[in-house]
Write an enzyme that holds these catalytic residues in place. Sequence first.
Site, PDB file in Angstrom:
ATOM      1  N   HIS A   1     -17.153  10.267  28.235  1.00  0.00           N
ATOM      2  CA  HIS A   1     -18.429  10.981  28.090  1.00  0.00           C
ATOM      3  C   HIS A   1     -18.272  12.467  28.409  1.00  0.00           C
ATOM      4  O   HIS A   1     -17.624  12.838  29.379  1.00  0.00           O
ATOM      5  CB  HIS A   1     -19.473  10.362  29.031  1.00  0.00           C
ATOM      6  CG  HIS A   1     -20.877  10.683  28.654  1.00  0.00           C
ATOM      7  ND1 HIS A   1     -21.419  11.942  28.806  1.00  0.00           N
ATOM      8  CD2 HIS A   1     -21.868   9.911  28.142  1.00  0.00           C
ATOM      9  CE1 HIS A   1     -22.670  11.928  28.390  1.00  0.00           C
ATOM     10  NE2 HIS A   1     -22.966  10.712  27.976  1.00  0.00           N
TER      11      HIS A   1
ATOM     12  N   GLY B   1     -27.504  29.537  42.164  1.00  0.00           N
ATOM     13  CA  GLY B   1     -26.169  29.432  42.715  1.00  0.00           C
ATOM     14  C   GLY B   1     -25.221  30.490  42.196  1.00  0.00           C
ATOM     15  O   GLY B   1     -25.557  31.301  41.332  1.00  0.00           O
ATOM     16  N   PRO B   2     -24.002  30.485  42.717  1.00  0.00           N
ATOM     17  CA  PRO B   2     -23.030  31.529  42.398  1.00  0.00           C
ATOM     18  C   PRO B   2     -22.376  31.306  41.029  1.00  0.00           C
ATOM     19  O   PRO B   2     -22.176  30.165  40.611  1.00  0.00           O
ATOM     20  CB  PRO B   2     -21.989  31.377  43.516  1.00  0.00           C
ATOM     21  CG  PRO B   2     -22.045  29.912  43.853  1.00  0.00           C
ATOM     22  CD  PRO B   2     -23.470  29.503  43.693  1.00  0.00           C
TER      23      PRO B   2
ATOM     24  N   PHE C   1     -16.450  29.227  40.002  1.00  0.00           N
ATOM     25  CA  PHE C   1     -15.984  27.875  39.714  1.00  0.00           C
ATOM     26  C   PHE C   1     -15.701  27.131  41.017  1.00  0.00           C
ATOM     27  O   PHE C   1     -14.951  27.611  41.871  1.00  0.00           O
ATOM     28  CB  PHE C   1     -14.729  27.936  38.854  1.00  0.00           C
ATOM     29  CG  PHE C   1     -14.168  26.594  38.499  1.00  0.00           C
ATOM     30  CD1 PHE C   1     -14.953  25.627  37.866  1.00  0.00           C
ATOM     31  CD2 PHE C   1     -12.846  26.285  38.791  1.00  0.00           C
ATOM     32  CE1 PHE C   1     -14.431  24.384  37.533  1.00  0.00           C
ATOM     33  CE2 PHE C   1     -12.309  25.041  38.461  1.00  0.00           C
ATOM     34  CZ  PHE C   1     -13.111  24.084  37.827  1.00  0.00           C
TER      35      PHE C   1
ATOM     36  N   PRO D   1     -14.026  23.814  42.044  1.00  0.00           N
ATOM     37  CA  PRO D   1     -13.205  22.759  41.431  1.00  0.00           C
ATOM     38  C   PRO D   1     -13.658  21.337  41.731  1.00  0.00           C
ATOM     39  O   PRO D   1     -13.647  20.484  40.850  1.00  0.00           O
ATOM     40  CB  PRO D   1     -11.806  23.031  42.010  1.00  0.00           C
ATOM     41  CG  PRO D   1     -11.817  24.494  42.310  1.00  0.00           C
ATOM     42  CD  PRO D   1     -13.209  24.794  42.775  1.00  0.00           C
TER      43      PRO D   1
ATOM     44  N   TRP E   1     -16.605  20.244  42.380  1.00  0.00           N
ATOM     45  CA  TRP E   1     -17.948  19.921  41.891  1.00  0.00           C
ATOM     46  C   TRP E   1     -18.140  20.228  40.408  1.00  0.00           C
ATOM     47  O   TRP E   1     -18.717  19.437  39.677  1.00  0.00           O
ATOM     48  CB  TRP E   1     -18.996  20.691  42.700  1.00  0.00           C
ATOM     49  CG  TRP E   1     -20.407  20.351  42.301  1.00  0.00           C
ATOM     50  CD1 TRP E   1     -21.166  20.959  41.347  1.00  0.00           C
ATOM     51  CD2 TRP E   1     -21.212  19.291  42.833  1.00  0.00           C
ATOM     52  NE1 TRP E   1     -22.405  20.351  41.250  1.00  0.00           N
ATOM     53  CE2 TRP E   1     -22.449  19.320  42.166  1.00  0.00           C
ATOM     54  CE3 TRP E   1     -20.999  18.327  43.819  1.00  0.00           C
ATOM     55  CZ2 TRP E   1     -23.477  18.417  42.449  1.00  0.00           C
ATOM     56  CZ3 TRP E   1     -22.019  17.440  44.109  1.00  0.00           C
ATOM     57  CH2 TRP E   1     -23.245  17.484  43.427  1.00  0.00           C
TER      58      TRP E   1
END
Length: 505
Positions: A82, A163-164, A167, A169, A171
Amino acid sequence: MAKLVECVPNFSEGNNKEVIDALGQAISRTPGCVLLDVDAGASTNRTVYTFVGSPEAVVEGALSAARTAGQLIDMSRHTGEHPRMGALDVCPFVPVMNVSMEECVTCAHVFGQRLAAELGVPVYLYGEAARQESRKALPTIRAGEYEGLPEKLAKPEWAPDFGPPTFVPRWGATVTGARTFLIAYNINLLCTKELAHRIALNIREQGRGTDQPGRLKRVQGIGWYLEEENIAQVSTNLLDFETTPLHVVYEEVCQDAKALNLPVVGSQLVGLVPKKAMLDTAEFYIKKEKLFILEEEQKIRLVVSRLGLDSLSPFHPQERIIEYLVQAGETDRGLVAKPLSTFVRAVGGRSAAPGGGSVSAAAAALGAALGCMVGLMSYGKRQFEELDPIMRKLIPPFHQAMDELVAMVDADSRAFSSYMEAMKLPKNTPEERERRMVAMQQGLKTAVRVPCALAEKVSGLWPALKELARHCNLACKSDIQFATLVGELICTSPCLSFPTCVARP
């Protein structure tokens, strides 16, 4: 009445039972949340949770599960069929009962803001909650998936709503929003993933691109292979089941599969489904095959059979149809759910409600039930075989009215109670008196609307009742006569109710 919002978080874990259970427990332990369904997929490596509660409760339930996911899911190790971009991939809020879409948009905004603040992760808004037109569609936001996030977050046009723009990783990113009821529906095929995807491209609205759109409006689709079942699926999301119903998707896939000489071996509903979607599909096959089915339970069974919804696992309507689940969780299901003796005692109590309106609705429902009974006693028997076509036409109006009139028993009681509550409002200042008067007028309109609708419903049965009397089994003569007397009484009931309501202070 209580407000009810459905929340359907999709978490990127479909194999680790401990994680799946922990996420479910985080939801079910949240006060005010009722976990209705958990649907885990091994090949997709994804679990869809469905729970309901008040707007405030579902936000807390989703946050509780997200906190747990932050501890247990590592997206850097995730693989699955998916499309996905985060540990909590998508978290939509859906209006179910006495809730507006605007309230669900607020749920999404509050949830997204708090999730970003608590976990320090990027969050995007989609659907009705989107702040930009370009972000309304989930596949657009999810394009590139988890692996493409570092590059995507570096682009100013893809800065998250909360949010920021960095990246994370473990999440990834989360998408939250508000939408109408989405049905996740998959059709099973004995073929390759590529052939299933070819059919998905044919039917989904997006098609193969702007120059080659698909056939079905408000449908998303993809083809994939389920290793654990050894079958391929055309996996679809029905974004509006009234625009494109279940049976249309199924029949269109069957048509394309037949052209490719591919066998269709049933289908699968993921998560929950609205009752109307099932009944609409039932009516399609009833009409197509010239069937005569009255009972809701039998109509649902017909759909399970025609679509092969039990091909991969048993389909239990009480666990899969959202109205049945919500109803099972209700503590007060109204007067009609109580024994007859309790209803009679409630009418005989020292209270204005339930009163004449509820009694009229109950009597009308019994009159319609008698009409239905007389029709059925004249149908399907050898000695009355020539009457079958007539009875097939006459019975359904009585059967439908029977259910609608039963619902009016509680509707009348609630309507009158709202008027009585308005009368109790304070009236010490001019503002309070004005507010009380407005509430009383609204309550009065509601109170008289029910008996009016009751009389209208019953009067609409007269043509069918007359024809039934001309053709029915003579052994039921007294029953049809009683149904007629009840109908005459109910049609005059508003003449008694209206003066009473208007005369009240």
